[in-house]
Design a protein around this motif. Structure first.
Motif, PDB file in Angstrom:
ATOM      1  N   LEU A   4       0.839  -1.190   0.000  1.00  0.00           N
ATOM      2  CA  LEU A   4       0.000   0.000   0.000  1.00  0.00           C
ATOM      3  C   LEU A   4       0.878   1.245   0.000  1.00  0.00           C
ATOM      4  O   LEU A   4       1.847   1.326   0.744  1.00  0.00           O
ATOM      5  N   ARG A   6       0.924   5.478   0.390  1.00  0.00           N
ATOM      6  CA  ARG A   6       0.170   6.564   1.029  1.00  0.00           C
ATOM      7  C   ARG A   6       0.352   7.836   0.205  1.00  0.00           C
ATOM      8  O   ARG A   6       1.470   8.216  -0.110  1.00  0.00           O
ATOM      9  N   TYR A   7      -0.782   8.458  -0.113  1.00  0.00           N
ATOM     10  CA  TYR A   7      -0.775   9.680  -0.905  1.00  0.00           C
ATOM     11  C   TYR A   7      -1.444  10.791  -0.115  1.00  0.00           C
ATOM     12  O   TYR A   7      -2.544  10.621   0.407  1.00  0.00           O
ATOM     13  N   HIS A   8      -0.777  11.919  -0.057  1.00  0.00           N
ATOM     14  CA  HIS A   8      -1.331  13.105   0.602  1.00  0.00           C
ATOM     15  C   HIS A   8      -2.045  13.905  -0.478  1.00  0.00           C
ATOM     16  O   HIS A   8      -1.432  14.321  -1.460  1.00  0.00           O
ATOM     17  N   HIS A  20      -6.417  15.046   2.746  1.00  0.00           N
ATOM     18  CA  HIS A  20      -6.799  13.674   3.062  1.00  0.00           C
ATOM     19  C   HIS A  20      -5.652  12.757   2.652  1.00  0.00           C
ATOM     20  O   HIS A  20      -4.969  13.024   1.660  1.00  0.00           O
ATOM     21  N   VAL A  21      -5.457  11.690   3.396  1.00  0.00           N
ATOM     22  CA  VAL A  21      -4.457  10.687   3.039  1.00  0.00           C
ATOM     23  C   VAL A  21      -5.193   9.483   2.460  1.00  0.00           C
ATOM     24  O   VAL A  21      -6.134   8.971   3.067  1.00  0.00           O
ATOM     25  N   GLU A  23      -4.709   5.622   0.994  1.00  0.00           N
ATOM     26  CA  GLU A  23      -3.846   4.453   0.871  1.00  0.00           C
ATOM     27  C   GLU A  23      -4.345   3.646  -0.316  1.00  0.00           C
ATOM     28  O   GLU A  23      -5.536   3.337  -0.405  1.00  0.00           O
ATOM     29  N   SER A  24      -3.439   3.331  -1.229  1.00  0.00           N
ATOM     30  CA  SER A  24      -3.829   2.636  -2.451  1.00  0.00           C
ATOM     31  C   SER A  24      -2.692   1.750  -2.936  1.00  0.00           C
ATOM     32  O   SER A  24      -1.525   2.030  -2.683  1.00  0.00           O
TER      33      SER A  24
END
Length: 76
Positions: A4, A6-8, A20-21, A23-24
């Motif tokens: 996974l 994490r994108y801010h 928003h964070v 997770e993808s």
């Protein structure tokens, strides 16, 4: 096991700045994919689920729907 990432995400919701964070497993996360996540975040309840584009919707359709619903200026 999938990794996974994490994108801010920074965006505006009804002209208010938000963060928003997400997770993808996707790498990189496109703005359209982030918009779909944000639509689900803000409108994903049972009553509003019909306004969320399908997962196979074209990116331009997802971004158009997000803008119509007040989600704009998305930056990943």
């Amino acid at each position: 096991m999938s990794k996974l990432f994490r994108y801010h995400v920074v965006y505006r919701f009804n002209d208010e700045p938000r963060e928003h964070v997400i997770e993808s497993e996707e790498q990189p996360l496109s703005v359209a994919d982030a918009a779909l996540h944000l639509l689900e975040l803000h409108f994903g309840d049972g009553e509003n689920s019909l306004i969320i584009p399908s997962a196979d919707a074209a990116p331009v359709e997802v971004l158009r729907q997000a803008k119509l619903l007040g989600i704009a200026d998305i930056s990943v």
